[in-house]
Scaffold this motif. Structure first.
Motif, PDB file in Angstrom:
ATOM      1  N   LEU A  67       5.377  -1.005  -0.679  1.00 43.65           N
ATOM      2  CA  LEU A  67       6.751  -1.429  -0.941  1.00 43.65           C
ATOM      3  C   LEU A  67       7.734  -0.663  -0.067  1.00 43.65           C
ATOM      4  O   LEU A  67       8.641  -1.252   0.531  1.00 43.65           O
TER       5      LEU A  67
ATOM      6  N   MET B  78       3.467  -6.985  -4.031  1.00 46.05           N
ATOM      7  CA  MET B  78       4.458  -6.934  -5.080  1.00 46.05           C
ATOM      8  C   MET B  78       5.534  -7.985  -4.863  1.00 46.05           C
ATOM      9  O   MET B  78       5.649  -8.578  -3.803  1.00 46.05           O
TER      10      MET B  78
ATOM     11  N   GLY C 244       4.063  -4.473 -11.459  1.00 47.03           N
ATOM     12  CA  GLY C 244       2.974  -4.173 -10.534  1.00 47.03           C
ATOM     13  C   GLY C 244       1.731  -3.681 -11.248  1.00 47.03           C
ATOM     14  O   GLY C 244       0.611  -4.101 -10.936  1.00 47.03           O
ATOM     15  N   CYS C 245       1.920  -2.800 -12.228  1.00 42.63           N
ATOM     16  CA  CYS C 245       0.768  -2.291 -12.985  1.00 42.63           C
ATOM     17  C   CYS C 245       0.107  -3.393 -13.802  1.00 42.63           C
ATOM     18  O   CYS C 245      -1.116  -3.384 -13.991  1.00 42.63           O
TER      19      CYS C 245
ATOM     20  N   ASP D 150      -2.229  -4.295  -3.717  1.00 36.17           N
ATOM     21  CA  ASP D 150      -1.532  -5.332  -4.472  1.00 36.17           C
ATOM     22  C   ASP D 150      -0.224  -5.705  -3.784  1.00 36.17           C
ATOM     23  O   ASP D 150       0.537  -4.837  -3.383  1.00 36.17           O
TER      24      ASP D 150
ATOM     25  N   MET E  83       0.462   0.712  -3.725  1.00 37.51           N
ATOM     26  CA  MET E  83       1.543  -0.224  -4.032  1.00 37.51           C
ATOM     27  C   MET E  83       2.898   0.376  -3.662  1.00 37.51           C
ATOM     28  O   MET E  83       3.743  -0.275  -3.043  1.00 37.51           O
TER      29      MET E  83
END
Length: 228
Positions: A130, A173, A103-104, A171, A126
């Motif tokens: 999730l 994931m 993810g990063c 973002d 994020m």
């Protein structure tokens, strides 16, 4: 009091403990003028030309000076990082770490495009996203202002962050598609990482019970597999 704090601190799962500790230490170091934000922010030119590779990591550890914005991000980062590590990723430290690494990496690539100098807030979103996808029927109350189901939490936080003057990147994931019917895992945690963080597997044929999720909802299962 100190002993109670130490016990609570040591009970935190390892990834959550490491990340929150790094964030607090980084913020205190900036507050005491030991380092400055200019030494740790995300700068592709300094990373690739001056080889200041630590910026790839440190830009995720700073939420700004100590204040409401810092506390807001730290509370949510700690809470949802811990709930994920103790819930969906219980006894799966390597999988959790690899998910964070993946993810990063995506956020870093997007950071090159949108020119964000600190990605800690995006990382928090994020984690919240999730967790909310894995707990769709949990009802939440946001500071007593509104009540909603978990999947709406990232959007609520996004709006709140905008009100605080933050620039937030949400973002997606590698969690939604693989768990749907016909989906598959795009990435798999490397074995060396599993061995490093979790040690050798005692019984490779052992299959743990499936994770219990609020509302009896199982991602990727059809009606015949849903709990009643």
């Amino acid at each position: 009091m100190a002993q109670t704090f130490q016990q609570e601190y040591m009970q935190m799962p390892p990834v959550t403990r490491a990340y929150t500790t790094a964030c607090v230490i980084t913020t205190i170091a900036v507050q005491l003028d030991i380092i400055t934000p200019f030494q740790i922010y995300f700068n592709p030119d300094l990373i690739f030309r001056k080889f200041q590779v630590w910026r790839l990591v440190t830009n995720f550890m700073y939420f700004g000076p100590i204040g409401f914005n810092f506390l807001f991000n730290m509370i949510f980062a700690y809470r949802y990082c811990r709930m994920l590590e103790e819930g969906s990723f219980r006894n799966k430290t390597a999988d959790f770490f690899f998910m964070i690494l993946f993810g990063c990496s995506l956020m870093t690539i997007l950071g090159l495009i949108v020119n964000i100098v600190f990605l800690g807030s995006a990382f928090t979103i994020m984690l919240v996203y999730l967790w909310s996808r894995r707990n769709p029927y949990v009802r939440l109350n946001f500071f007593g202002l509104m009540t909603f189901h978990a999947p709406y939490l990232p959007w609520v936080l996004l709006g709140f962050s905008v009100l605080l003057g933050n620039s937030v990147v949400i973002d997606l994931m590698e969690d939604v598609f693989p768990e749907q019917r016909g989906g598959f895992r795009i990435l798999k945690t490397p074995r060396f990482l599993t061995y490093l963080l979790e040690g050798p597997t005692e019984d490779p044929n052992y299959n743990p019970l499936p994770e219990e999720r609020p509302g009896g909802f199982n991602w990727g299962e059809g009606p015949e597999g849903d709990e009643q």
